[in-house]
Design a protein around this motif. Structure first.
Motif, short mmCIF file in Angstrom:
data_model
loop_
_atom_site.label_atom_id
_atom_site.label_comp_id
_atom_site.label_asym_id
_atom_site.label_seq_id
_atom_site.Cartn_x
_atom_site.Cartn_y
_atom_site.Cartn_z
N THR A 16 0.84 -1.21 0.00
CA THR A 16 0.00 0.00 0.00
C THR A 16 0.87 1.25 0.00
OG1 THR A 16 -1.73 -1.20 1.20
CG2 THR A 16 -1.85 1.21 1.22
N ILE A 17 1.92 1.24 0.82
CA ILE A 17 2.83 2.38 0.90
C ILE A 17 3.47 2.65 -0.45
CG2 ILE A 17 5.03 3.15 1.91
CD1 ILE A 17 4.10 1.61 4.49
N VAL A 22 1.31 6.09 -0.10
CA VAL A 22 0.96 6.67 1.19
C VAL A 22 2.10 6.34 2.14
CG1 VAL A 22 -0.29 4.61 1.95
CG2 VAL A 22 -0.87 6.82 2.94
N SER A 23 2.35 7.15 3.14
CA SER A 23 3.42 6.86 4.09
C SER A 23 2.92 5.92 5.18
CB SER A 23 3.94 8.15 4.72
OG SER A 23 2.97 8.67 5.62
N SER A 24 3.84 5.25 5.83
CA SER A 24 3.47 4.39 6.95
C SER A 24 2.84 5.21 8.07
CB SER A 24 4.69 3.62 7.46
OG SER A 24 5.71 4.53 7.88
N LEU A 25 3.31 6.45 8.23
CA LEU A 25 2.74 7.32 9.26
C LEU A 25 1.29 7.67 8.92
CD1 LEU A 25 3.74 8.72 11.86
CD2 LEU A 25 4.15 10.77 10.48
N LEU A 27 -0.76 5.75 7.25
CA LEU A 27 -1.54 4.54 7.54
C LEU A 27 -1.86 4.47 9.03
CD1 LEU A 27 -0.12 1.57 5.41
CD2 LEU A 27 -2.33 2.71 5.19
N MET A 28 -0.88 4.80 9.85
CA MET A 28 -1.09 4.79 11.30
C MET A 28 -2.16 5.81 11.69
SD MET A 28 1.92 4.98 14.17
CE MET A 28 2.67 3.43 13.65
N GLU A 29 -2.13 6.96 11.03
CA GLU A 29 -3.13 8.00 11.31
C GLU A 29 -4.52 7.53 10.89
OE1 GLU A 29 -3.76 11.95 12.91
OE2 GLU A 29 -2.10 10.52 12.96
N ARG A 30 -4.61 6.87 9.74
CA ARG A 30 -5.90 6.31 9.31
C ARG A 30 -6.44 5.34 10.35
NH1 ARG A 30 -5.10 4.08 3.14
NH2 ARG A 30 -4.33 5.99 2.18
N ALA A 31 -5.58 4.45 10.82
CA ALA A 31 -6.00 3.46 11.80
C ALA A 31 -6.50 4.14 13.07
CB ALA A 31 -4.84 2.51 12.12
N ALA A 32 -5.76 5.15 13.52
CA ALA A 32 -6.16 5.87 14.73
C ALA A 32 -7.50 6.58 14.55
CB ALA A 32 -5.08 6.87 15.12
N MET A 33 -7.69 7.19 13.39
CA MET A 33 -8.95 7.88 13.12
C MET A 33 -10.13 6.92 13.11
SD MET A 33 -7.67 10.57 10.16
CE MET A 33 -9.33 11.15 9.83
N ARG A 34 -9.96 5.75 12.48
CA ARG A 34 -11.06 4.78 12.44
C ARG A 34 -11.40 4.31 13.85
NH1 ARG A 34 -10.53 6.76 8.36
NH2 ARG A 34 -10.47 5.93 6.24
N LEU A 209 -6.19 -0.34 2.95
CA LEU A 209 -5.06 -1.05 2.36
C LEU A 209 -5.39 -1.41 0.91
CD1 LEU A 209 -3.83 -3.38 5.25
CD2 LEU A 209 -3.06 -1.08 4.63
N HIS A 210 -4.37 -1.52 0.07
CA HIS A 210 -4.54 -1.61 -1.37
C HIS A 210 -5.29 -2.89 -1.77
CE1 HIS A 210 -3.70 -1.14 -5.62
NE2 HIS A 210 -3.08 0.01 -5.37
N GLN A 211 -6.37 -2.72 -2.53
CA GLN A 211 -7.22 -3.84 -2.91
C GLN A 211 -6.49 -4.84 -3.82
OE1 GLN A 211 -10.31 -4.40 -1.73
NE2 GLN A 211 -10.43 -6.35 -2.85
N GLN A 212 -5.54 -4.36 -4.61
CA GLN A 212 -4.87 -5.26 -5.55
C GLN A 212 -4.07 -6.34 -4.83
OE1 GLN A 212 -5.59 -4.77 -8.86
NE2 GLN A 212 -4.81 -6.85 -9.02
#
Length: 505
Positions: A16-17, A22-25, A27-34, A209-212
């Motif tokens: 995905t990155i 997208v940066s790993s940071l 992704l972490m922010e997305r997870a926290a927001m959800r 995360l990337h669907q492919q």
């Protein structure tokens, strides 16, 4: 839904990155927001959130969650485990962001520094994530025990700390979560009974995360999707007749256990079989003819149990076992059936018990047979295992060796296939833990196997419909009052949901 290993999840993050990008940071922010969105919708505001963070990326998730909760005017106290010097880069960035808005951050370096937890607090467990591969050390294990003893709601981020994703955690110190907020897909560990006390209610957070990667990556395990079952059930043709939908044989029943034969026969007919013949001891003739008039009956010479088997025709599918009994002559009957090399066969209940007591019969089991053991029957058939993970592996091994399909019954019933793939069933409920439920499943599988030649489709569809009918029945009744006959009565509704694609919740 595919079930990925911890290593595959890491690869999915990296894919995905690299491909979004997208940066790993981020992704972490997305997870926290959800997770924070979930808290806002599902948790009454506590006195304070107590966020426990480990040194890695799971701890980084916790720090990001704490920051977002504070920005939403929640009272938050953060505790960081140890001073290992092994903090991930994203952890350190999120720690710096958090320090910019709060001083309520403490370092836990020994047990005497563990905080008191009030009954009005909510704990967020962000100590260790999906990649944990060894038991917790003395300090982290003691902290987990301290949290567990608090008795307050605990929300685990991604996976309860101390739990392994891909192997057994028996004997480990593991967080007892009230809720687990896991990312993107369900985890294999959450589907096994040995972990039931730790996961609480699991919620899946979509973090984009990337669907492919999901589409292209093969896995050993999956959860059966309702869309898959929908595609299996074929609409009936206008000019069809009873011969179009298969001729089934059920070899079942004995004195005192004719109810099992009745349930199996009813379920078979409710599953769409065109014709059914029940081979039963003579004591069951009146019972079967009066309770399942749609089925034909052929009685043996013995009044109470099966002593021999003479089939009057060739059938499309056969099932043996429900209420069969374990009289010594039963093994002869089972061997007679196996010697016919039926192309479509289901063996259940006492059929399995007789099989496990006569190892020489294993080599006679025809390919594509469906075996439906509960855990104790599985143990008698194939031996003991140390934990649920080993049992899954043994089921897949034996399915491959014997070229059969093994339906290991229970919560998230597991279907092991000869191709090495394992499927967990998402339907069903504890109310189905009742006498006769397994006999109903056998009847459903028999009815489907009489119509369809694909054993894997039959196994997955039969188990899914059985659980779905049970779910519908539990809504009409309650889990406590549900009986096996209720499952049969709800088969029509289950088929309707599957055929229309309007999925029952």
């Amino acid at each position: 839904m595919k079930l990925f290993s911890a290593a595959q999840i890491r690869q999915w993050d990296q894919y995905t990155i690299q491909n979004d990008p997208v940066s790993s940071l981020d992704l972490m922010e997305r997870a926290a927001m959800r997770c924070c969105d979930w808290f806002g919708s599902n948790m009454p505001a506590p006195q304070k959130y107590m966020v426990f963070c480990g040194p890695g990326n799971n701890g980084g998730d916790g720090l990001a969650i704490a920051r977002l909760l504070i920005l939403k005017n929640n009272k938050v106290q953060v505790f960081i485990l140890g001073n290992t010097g092994k903090n991930s880069a994203d952890f350190l960035i999120n720690l710096e962001k958090l320090q910019a808005i709060t001083t309520h951050i403490e370092l836990l370096e020994e047990e005497t520094t563990f905080p008191a937890i009030s009954s009005a607090d909510v704990v967020i467990d962000a100590l260790f994530g999906n990649g944990l591969n060894r038991p917790l050390d003395s300090l982290s294990g003691a902290l987990v025990t301290h949290i567990n003893y608090s008795g307050v709601p605990v929300i685990a981020i991604d996976i309860p700390s101390g739990m392994f994703a891909d192997k057994s955690s028996k004997g480990n110190a593991v967080i007892h979560a009230t809720f687990t907020l896991t990312f993107q897909v369900m985890k294999l560990a959450f589907l096994l009974s040995e972990n039931a006390a730790y996961t609480g209610k699991v919620h899946i957070m979509d973090i984009g995360l990337h669907q492919q990667y999901y589409n292209d990556t093969a896995t050993d395990f999956e959860i059966t999707e309702p869309e898959t079952i929908h595609s299996f059930i074929q609409p009936r043709k206008k000019f069809s007749h009873k011969g179009t939908y298969g001729n089934a044989a059920l070899i079942a029943g004995s004195h005192g256990m004719m109810g099992a034969a009745v349930l199996g026969a009813k379920a078979c007919m409710r599953s769409g079989a065109g014709k059914l013949t029940c081979y039963i001891p003579s004591c069951g003739y009146t019972i079967l003819q009066s309770t399942v008039p749609e089925a034909m009956c052929i009685t043996g010479t013995n009044e109470k149990y099966h002593t021999s088997l003479t089939l009057n025709t060739e059938y499309d599918a056969y099932a043996i076992g429900p209420g069969f009994g374990q009289h010594e002559t039963g093994a002869t009957v089972l061997e007679t059936l196996l010697d016919k090399k039926p192309r479509r066969l289901i063996v259940d209940a006492d059929g399995l018990n007789l099989l496990s007591a006569n190892f020489h019969l294993y080599s006679k089991i025809p390919p594509h047979t469906i075996l439906t053991p509960h855990p104790k029957e599985f143990e008698r058939l194939f031996g003991t295992t140390k934990n649920d993970f080993e049992r899954l592996g043994l089921a897949l091994q034996k399915a491959k060796e014997l070229q059969v399909y093994i339906v290991l019954k229970g919560n998230y019933s597991f279907v092991a296939t000869p191709g090495g793939k394992g499927y967990f069933n998402p339907t069903g409920n504890p109310g189905m833990s009742t006498a006769g439920s397994g006999d109903v499943l056998t009847g459903i599988l028999l009815g489907l196997y009489a119509q369809y030649n694909n054993a894997e489709q039959v196994a997955l569809t039969g188990v899914y419909l059985h659980g779905l009918a049970g779910d519908i029945a539990s809504k009409q009744q309650t889990e406590e009052t549900l009986v096996a006959g209720d499952i049969i009565e709800c088969m029509s509704a289950a088929f309707a949901h599957v055929k229309t694609g309007v999925y029952f919740t």
